[in-house]
Design a protein around this motif. Structure first.
Motif, PDB file in Angstrom:
ATOM      1  N   VAL A 103      -9.424  57.458   7.684  1.00  0.00           N
ATOM      2  CA  VAL A 103      -9.057  56.089   7.289  1.00  0.00           C
ATOM      3  C   VAL A 103      -7.869  56.125   6.322  1.00  0.00           C
ATOM      4  O   VAL A 103      -6.944  55.311   6.428  1.00  0.00           O
ATOM      5  CB  VAL A 103     -10.275  55.365   6.666  1.00  0.00           C
ATOM      6  N   ASP A 104      -7.875  57.103   5.400  1.00  0.00           N
ATOM      7  CA  ASP A 104      -6.739  57.248   4.481  1.00  0.00           C
ATOM      8  C   ASP A 104      -5.460  57.586   5.240  1.00  0.00           C
ATOM      9  O   ASP A 104      -4.384  57.067   4.931  1.00  0.00           O
ATOM     10  CB  ASP A 104      -7.020  58.340   3.441  1.00  0.00           C
ATOM     11  N   GLN A 105      -5.561  58.475   6.228  1.00  0.00           N
ATOM     12  CA  GLN A 105      -4.392  58.843   7.026  1.00  0.00           C
ATOM     13  C   GLN A 105      -3.828  57.633   7.764  1.00  0.00           C
ATOM     14  O   GLN A 105      -2.614  57.439   7.814  1.00  0.00           O
ATOM     15  CB  GLN A 105      -4.748  59.947   8.016  1.00  0.00           C
ATOM     16  N   ILE A 106      -4.706  56.822   8.337  1.00  0.00           N
ATOM     17  CA  ILE A 106      -4.254  55.625   9.055  1.00  0.00           C
ATOM     18  C   ILE A 106      -3.609  54.644   8.078  1.00  0.00           C
ATOM     19  O   ILE A 106      -2.565  54.054   8.368  1.00  0.00           O
ATOM     20  CB  ILE A 106      -5.421  54.983   9.834  1.00  0.00           C
ATOM     21  N   HIS A 107      -4.217  54.487   6.904  1.00  0.00           N
ATOM     22  CA  HIS A 107      -3.628  53.600   5.897  1.00  0.00           C
ATOM     23  C   HIS A 107      -2.253  54.095   5.464  1.00  0.00           C
ATOM     24  O   HIS A 107      -1.306  53.310   5.329  1.00  0.00           O
ATOM     25  CB  HIS A 107      -4.540  53.479   4.671  1.00  0.00           C
ATOM     26  N   LEU A 108      -2.129  55.388   5.211  1.00  0.00           N
ATOM     27  CA  LEU A 108      -0.844  55.933   4.771  1.00  0.00           C
ATOM     28  C   LEU A 108       0.227  55.814   5.861  1.00  0.00           C
ATOM     29  O   LEU A 108       1.383  55.503   5.572  1.00  0.00           O
ATOM     30  CB  LEU A 108      -1.013  57.389   4.317  1.00  0.00           C
ATOM     31  N   ALA A 109      -0.160  56.058   7.112  1.00  0.00           N
ATOM     32  CA  ALA A 109       0.791  55.903   8.218  1.00  0.00           C
ATOM     33  C   ALA A 109       1.232  54.447   8.333  1.00  0.00           C
ATOM     34  O   ALA A 109       2.425  54.162   8.533  1.00  0.00           O
ATOM     35  CB  ALA A 109       0.167  56.387   9.530  1.00  0.00           C
ATOM     36  N   THR A 110       0.291  53.521   8.190  1.00  0.00           N
ATOM     37  CA  THR A 110       0.622  52.099   8.252  1.00  0.00           C
ATOM     38  C   THR A 110       1.522  51.701   7.093  1.00  0.00           C
ATOM     39  O   THR A 110       2.492  50.953   7.264  1.00  0.00           O
ATOM     40  CB  THR A 110      -0.661  51.247   8.253  1.00  0.00           C
ATOM     41  N   LEU A 111       1.224  52.205   5.919  1.00  0.00           N
ATOM     42  CA  LEU A 111       2.033  51.920   4.735  1.00  0.00           C
ATOM     43  C   LEU A 111       3.460  52.451   4.922  1.00  0.00           C
ATOM     44  O   LEU A 111       4.429  51.741   4.653  1.00  0.00           O
ATOM     45  CB  LEU A 111       1.385  52.540   3.500  1.00  0.00           C
ATOM     46  N   LEU A 112       3.587  53.674   5.410  1.00  0.00           N
ATOM     47  CA  LEU A 112       4.911  54.256   5.648  1.00  0.00           C
ATOM     48  C   LEU A 112       5.677  53.465   6.705  1.00  0.00           C
ATOM     49  O   LEU A 112       6.863  53.160   6.537  1.00  0.00           O
ATOM     50  CB  LEU A 112       4.771  55.719   6.066  1.00  0.00           C
ATOM     51  N   HIS A 113       4.996  53.109   7.792  1.00  0.00           N
ATOM     52  CA  HIS A 113       5.633  52.327   8.860  1.00  0.00           C
ATOM     53  C   HIS A 113       6.134  50.988   8.326  1.00  0.00           C
ATOM     54  O   HIS A 113       7.246  50.548   8.629  1.00  0.00           O
ATOM     55  CB  HIS A 113       4.635  52.118  10.003  1.00  0.00           C
ATOM     56  N   THR A 114       5.337  50.329   7.511  1.00  0.00           N
ATOM     57  CA  THR A 114       5.721  49.033   6.951  1.00  0.00           C
ATOM     58  C   THR A 114       6.875  49.178   5.965  1.00  0.00           C
ATOM     59  O   THR A 114       7.801  48.369   5.964  1.00  0.00           O
ATOM     60  CB  THR A 114       4.507  48.373   6.266  1.00  0.00           C
TER      61      THR A 114
END
Length: 165
Positions: A103-114
């Protein structure tokens, strides 16, 4: 006038004089045609077709890529950042595990993408004022959008695949 009498109300007329007085200050030549008047209740609507050459050029080839759309994109990206940060905070309050979870990895990827989207939009707004830079900016915007979205999807697929196995 007695209390039973009502004042006389004059309804507008069907004369389309208002459309005859219509002027376009930025027109080099203009013609008016197809005048029409329509009665709607006690009122009248007049319309006229105006054709001509106007000094203001509207470049519709750039239509979906204007300042209004970029402003809306900033709003959407800002809301996305807010949502991701809130979700990260909620997950961190409920979990007690150490390390980086899926879940942290998905959040970080989403944060980076945004954040890349915010940076790209900022660059587009900065460079859009130069007419000669608009075509390269559009190409760069499309390339960054495709590349970051592909990287985001691949990163999430790999993270999920590693977590499942």
């Amino acid at each position: 006038m007695s209390p039973r009498e009502s004042p006389t109300v004059r309804a507008p007329t069907a004369d389309p004089d208002a459309t005859r007085r219509l002027e376009s200050v930025d027109a080099t030549s203009a013609t008016q045609s197809d005048r029409s008047v329509e009665r709607v209740g006690d009122a009248y609507r007049s319309q006229v077709k105006v054709s001509g050459t106007f000094r203001q050029e509207f470049d519709l080839s750039e239509y979906p890529f204007d300042i209004t759309v970029l402003g809306a994109r900033f709003g959407l990206l800002g809301a996305s950042l807010f949502g991701v940060v809130l979700s990260m905070r909620a997950v961190s309050l409920t979990g007690t595990s150490f390390g980086v979870t899926l879940v942290d990895q998905i959040h970080l990827a989403t944060l980076l993408h945004t954040l890349v989207g915010v940076g790209c939009t900022s660059c587009v707004l900065y460079r859009w004022a130069d007419p000669e830079a608009q075509t390269p900016v559009r190409r760069t915007n499309t390339a960054v959008a495709v590349a970051t979205t592909a990287a985001y999807l691949i990163a999430n697929a790999v993270s999920t695949g590693l977590a499942v196995t």
